[in-house]
Design a protein around this motif. Structure first.
Motif, PDB file in Angstrom:
ATOM      1  N   UNK A  10       1.207  21.965  59.501  1.00 54.28           N
ATOM      2  CA  UNK A  10      -0.156  22.454  59.731  1.00 54.28           C
ATOM      3  C   UNK A  10      -0.270  23.918  59.311  1.00 54.28           C
ATOM      4  N   UNK A  11      -1.394  24.247  58.689  1.00 48.97           N
ATOM      5  CA  UNK A  11      -1.557  25.576  58.099  1.00 48.97           C
ATOM      6  C   UNK A  11      -1.630  26.664  59.158  1.00 48.97           C
ATOM      7  N   UNK A  12      -0.897  27.747  58.909  1.00 52.38           N
ATOM      8  CA  UNK A  12      -0.998  28.975  59.701  1.00 52.38           C
ATOM      9  C   UNK A  12      -1.141  30.110  58.698  1.00 52.38           C
ATOM     10  N   UNK A  13      -2.385  30.423  58.335  1.00 57.52           N
ATOM     11  CA  UNK A  13      -2.638  31.315  57.210  1.00 57.52           C
ATOM     12  C   UNK A  13      -3.354  32.605  57.604  1.00 57.52           C
ATOM     13  N   UNK A  14      -3.506  32.845  58.906  1.00 55.31           N
ATOM     14  CA  UNK A  14      -4.251  34.024  59.341  1.00 55.31           C
ATOM     15  C   UNK A  14      -5.750  33.814  59.355  1.00 55.31           C
ATOM     16  N   UNK A  15      -6.205  32.584  59.075  1.00 54.83           N
ATOM     17  CA  UNK A  15      -7.626  32.269  59.042  1.00 54.83           C
ATOM     18  C   UNK A  15      -7.960  31.203  60.078  1.00 54.83           C
ATOM     19  N   UNK A  16      -9.210  31.262  60.568  1.00 64.68           N
ATOM     20  CA  UNK A  16      -9.722  30.227  61.464  1.00 64.68           C
ATOM     21  C   UNK A  16     -10.719  29.315  60.764  1.00 64.68           C
ATOM     22  N   UNK A  17     -11.432  29.855  59.783  1.00 62.14           N
ATOM     23  CA  UNK A  17     -12.380  29.019  59.044  1.00 62.14           C
ATOM     24  C   UNK A  17     -12.720  29.663  57.709  1.00 62.14           C
ATOM     25  N   UNK A  18     -13.104  28.804  56.769  1.00 62.01           N
ATOM     26  CA  UNK A  18     -13.620  29.246  55.479  1.00 62.01           C
ATOM     27  C   UNK A  18     -14.851  28.404  55.164  1.00 62.01           C
ATOM     28  N   UNK A  19     -15.956  29.067  54.870  1.00 63.44           N
ATOM     29  CA  UNK A  19     -17.204  28.401  54.489  1.00 63.44           C
ATOM     30  C   UNK A  19     -17.482  28.709  53.026  1.00 63.44           C
ATOM     31  N   UNK A  20     -17.799  27.670  52.255  1.00 63.52           N
ATOM     32  CA  UNK A  20     -18.074  27.830  50.828  1.00 63.52           C
ATOM     33  C   UNK A  20     -19.455  27.280  50.516  1.00 63.52           C
ATOM     34  N   UNK A  21     -20.211  28.007  49.701  1.00 58.87           N
ATOM     35  CA  UNK A  21     -21.519  27.563  49.209  1.00 58.87           C
ATOM     36  C   UNK A  21     -21.425  27.374  47.704  1.00 58.87           C
ATOM     37  N   UNK A  22     -22.019  26.289  47.210  1.00 60.54           N
ATOM     38  CA  UNK A  22     -22.004  26.031  45.775  1.00 60.54           C
ATOM     39  C   UNK A  22     -22.986  24.942  45.413  1.00 60.54           C
ATOM     40  N   UNK A  23     -23.003  24.538  44.158  1.00 64.46           N
ATOM     41  CA  UNK A  23     -23.960  23.528  43.711  1.00 64.46           C
ATOM     42  C   UNK A  23     -23.614  22.113  44.150  1.00 64.46           C
ATOM     43  N   UNK A  24     -22.366  21.864  44.562  1.00 62.60           N
ATOM     44  CA  UNK A  24     -21.942  20.512  44.918  1.00 62.60           C
ATOM     45  C   UNK A  24     -21.177  20.534  46.230  1.00 62.60           C
ATOM     46  N   UNK A  25     -21.550  19.659  47.161  1.00 64.94           N
ATOM     47  CA  UNK A  25     -20.962  19.693  48.496  1.00 64.94           C
ATOM     48  C   UNK A  25     -19.508  19.227  48.500  1.00 64.94           C
ATOM     49  N   UNK A  26     -19.157  18.252  47.682  1.00 67.74           N
ATOM     50  CA  UNK A  26     -17.762  17.793  47.663  1.00 67.74           C
ATOM     51  C   UNK A  26     -16.845  18.884  47.120  1.00 67.74           C
ATOM     52  N   UNK A  27     -17.278  19.578  46.084  1.00 72.83           N
ATOM     53  CA  UNK A  27     -16.453  20.670  45.550  1.00 72.83           C
ATOM     54  C   UNK A  27     -16.414  21.856  46.517  1.00 72.83           C
ATOM     55  N   UNK A  28     -17.511  22.087  47.243  1.00 75.50           N
ATOM     56  CA  UNK A  28     -17.478  23.125  48.270  1.00 75.50           C
ATOM     57  C   UNK A  28     -16.458  22.770  49.344  1.00 75.50           C
ATOM     58  N   UNK A  29     -16.382  21.501  49.720  1.00 78.87           N
ATOM     59  CA  UNK A  29     -15.393  21.038  50.690  1.00 78.87           C
ATOM     60  C   UNK A  29     -13.975  21.275  50.162  1.00 78.87           C
ATOM     61  N   UNK A  30     -13.750  20.923  48.918  1.00 77.05           N
ATOM     62  CA  UNK A  30     -12.425  21.109  48.305  1.00 77.05           C
ATOM     63  C   UNK A  30     -12.023  22.578  48.301  1.00 77.05           C
ATOM     64  N   UNK A  31     -12.940  23.443  47.897  1.00 76.17           N
ATOM     65  CA  UNK A  31     -12.593  24.854  47.804  1.00 76.17           C
ATOM     66  C   UNK A  31     -12.483  25.516  49.181  1.00 76.17           C
ATOM     67  N   UNK A  32     -13.235  25.037  50.166  1.00 74.45           N
ATOM     68  CA  UNK A  32     -13.089  25.617  51.503  1.00 74.45           C
ATOM     69  C   UNK A  32     -11.679  25.368  52.023  1.00 74.45           C
ATOM     70  N   UNK A  33     -11.149  24.176  51.792  1.00 76.61           N
ATOM     71  CA  UNK A  33      -9.784  23.876  52.231  1.00 76.61           C
ATOM     72  C   UNK A  33      -8.758  24.628  51.378  1.00 76.61           C
ATOM     73  N   UNK A  34      -8.978  24.681  50.071  1.00 72.33           N
ATOM     74  CA  UNK A  34      -8.032  25.361  49.187  1.00 72.33           C
ATOM     75  C   UNK A  34      -7.950  26.850  49.504  1.00 72.33           C
ATOM     76  N   UNK A  35      -9.089  27.474  49.740  1.00 77.23           N
ATOM     77  CA  UNK A  35      -9.102  28.894  50.094  1.00 77.23           C
ATOM     78  C   UNK A  35      -8.457  29.123  51.454  1.00 77.23           C
ATOM     79  N   UNK A  36      -8.678  28.200  52.386  1.00 80.28           N
ATOM     80  CA  UNK A  36      -8.021  28.310  53.689  1.00 80.28           C
ATOM     81  C   UNK A  36      -6.504  28.314  53.508  1.00 80.28           C
ATOM     82  N   UNK A  37      -6.000  27.418  52.668  1.00 82.17           N
ATOM     83  CA  UNK A  37      -4.557  27.335  52.450  1.00 82.17           C
ATOM     84  C   UNK A  37      -4.021  28.542  51.689  1.00 82.17           C
ATOM     85  N   UNK A  38      -4.872  29.181  50.884  1.00 81.00           N
ATOM     86  CA  UNK A  38      -4.428  30.382  50.163  1.00 81.00           C
ATOM     87  C   UNK A  38      -4.059  31.494  51.123  1.00 81.00           C
ATOM     88  N   UNK A  39      -4.727  31.547  52.285  1.00 77.96           N
ATOM     89  CA  UNK A  39      -4.369  32.513  53.312  1.00 77.96           C
ATOM     90  C   UNK A  39      -5.147  33.811  53.231  1.00 77.96           C
TER      91      UNK A  39
END
Length: 324
Positions: A253-282
């Motif tokens: 389970x991720x421990x990256x110093x973050x509690x949440x990441x919110x992403x806005x974009x033209x497509x909701x599925x890609x926003x979902x993908x990038x919110x998780x990817x950015x969360x994992x980036x830390x």
């Protein structure tokens, strides 16, 4: 005068789904029926909590070819595209890790603190930990003519991207059925038009620490939004507090110093993908990565401090005082 509005709310994909049509046209009710049916089909074919679902039948023999429903075929194809575009930060091959950490069934997170047992900690000590993707490339196979897929060596979880795609596809069904349309499921939403007042949809970013007061308010027009957060799907296993965002590089389970990441974009599925990817980036990489890709992102770290990427700043109409 506020225009007439139709709202439909139902439970699917282990979350509340809301669809709103402002100033609806005559075909809006029929479109709502069709959109709800579509979401339920996505949930039925892409769930990992039903061993008879199309996804879990494919996962049971991931090296074999499987003919699958169109919703699952498209979801797996989208998941692979997301894996490539994020250079592996998004990787759905974490099902075994989720199960090992005690998330092998739908857990009652809404009812209060959850405690499970786990095979992960003992497995690591005994050298029997579940396989994790690590550096092994994901190369699923697709046969469009037969609508068949071969997942690869490891089974997959489509929870987040499946939800985002369900919202996207439902929003496509409802598009144009009113002056403005909103489809939202568990924090993933598609906002068409300028909202009930004609000045944009106002979207609150919840406090991942549990406060009822939002951390920020966004104003969106013809945009989508998704949040990856550890607020709800967090539980205790073997005395350790863990969450559902698994790092595919480690299986933990991720421990990256973050509690949440919110992403806005033209497509909701890609926003979902990038919110998780950015969360994992830390915390140390997230804002730079968002700026490099031109992603509108709002970050909340473990101290409750808010961070904004450059593309997110124009969308924030209000935020709590603490920022970086």
């Amino acid at each position: 005068m506020r225009p007439h509005e139709i709202t439909r709310t139902f439970r699917s994909m282990a979350t509340d789904v809301t669809m709103r049509v402002v100033a609806p046209k005559p075909d809006a009710i029929a479109a709502l029926d069709k959109a709800e049916e579509l979401i339920r089909r996505v949930a039925a074919s892409c769930t990992r909590f039903d061993p008879t679902s199309a996804l879990m039948r494919a996962n049971a023999a991931p090296r074999r070819w499987h003919e699958v429903p169109v919703e699952l075929y498209d979801a797996l194809s989208e998941a692979h595209d997301a894996y490539v575009s994020t250079d592996g930060l998004f990787d759905p091959r974490v099902l075994q890790s989720l199960e090992a950490w005690g998330y092998d069934t739908s857990l009652p997170f809404r009812s209060g603190p959850v405690t499970t047992t786990s095979t992960a900690a003992t497995g690591v000590r005994a050298g029997r930990a579940p396989a994790v993707p690590g550096k092994r490339r994901w190369r699923p196979k697709f046969d469009l003519a037969k609508r068949a897929v071969r997942i690869g060596a490891l089974p997959v979880d489509l929870g987040g991207i499946g939800k985002g795609l369900a919202v996207r596809w439902a929003a496509d069904v409802l598009s144009g059925t009113g002056k403005a349309v909103l489809v939202e499921a568990g924090g993933d939403l598609n906002a068409e038009g300028a909202g009930p007042e004609g000045e944009g949809w106002l979207v609150g970013v919840e406090d991942p620490r549990g406060s009822e007061t939002p951390m920020a308010v966004l104003r969106l027009t013809d945009q989508a939004c998704a949040t990856s957060s550890v607020r709800l799907r967090t539980w205790t296993v073997d005395g350790r507090k863990v969450n559902h965002i698994v790092d595919p590089r480690t299986g933990d389970p991720a421990e990256t110093g973050l509690l949440s990441v919110t992403v806005v974009g033209p497509d909701v599925a890609r926003a979902e993908v990038w919110s998780k990817s950015l969360f994992l980036a830390g915390r140390g990489r997230v804002r730079q990565l968002a700026d490099d890709h031109g992603i509108a992102a709002l970050l909340i770290d473990t101290d409750g401090v808010i961070g904004l990427s450059a593309a997110m700043r124009p969308l924030v109409t209000w935020q709590a005082d603490r920022g970086w």
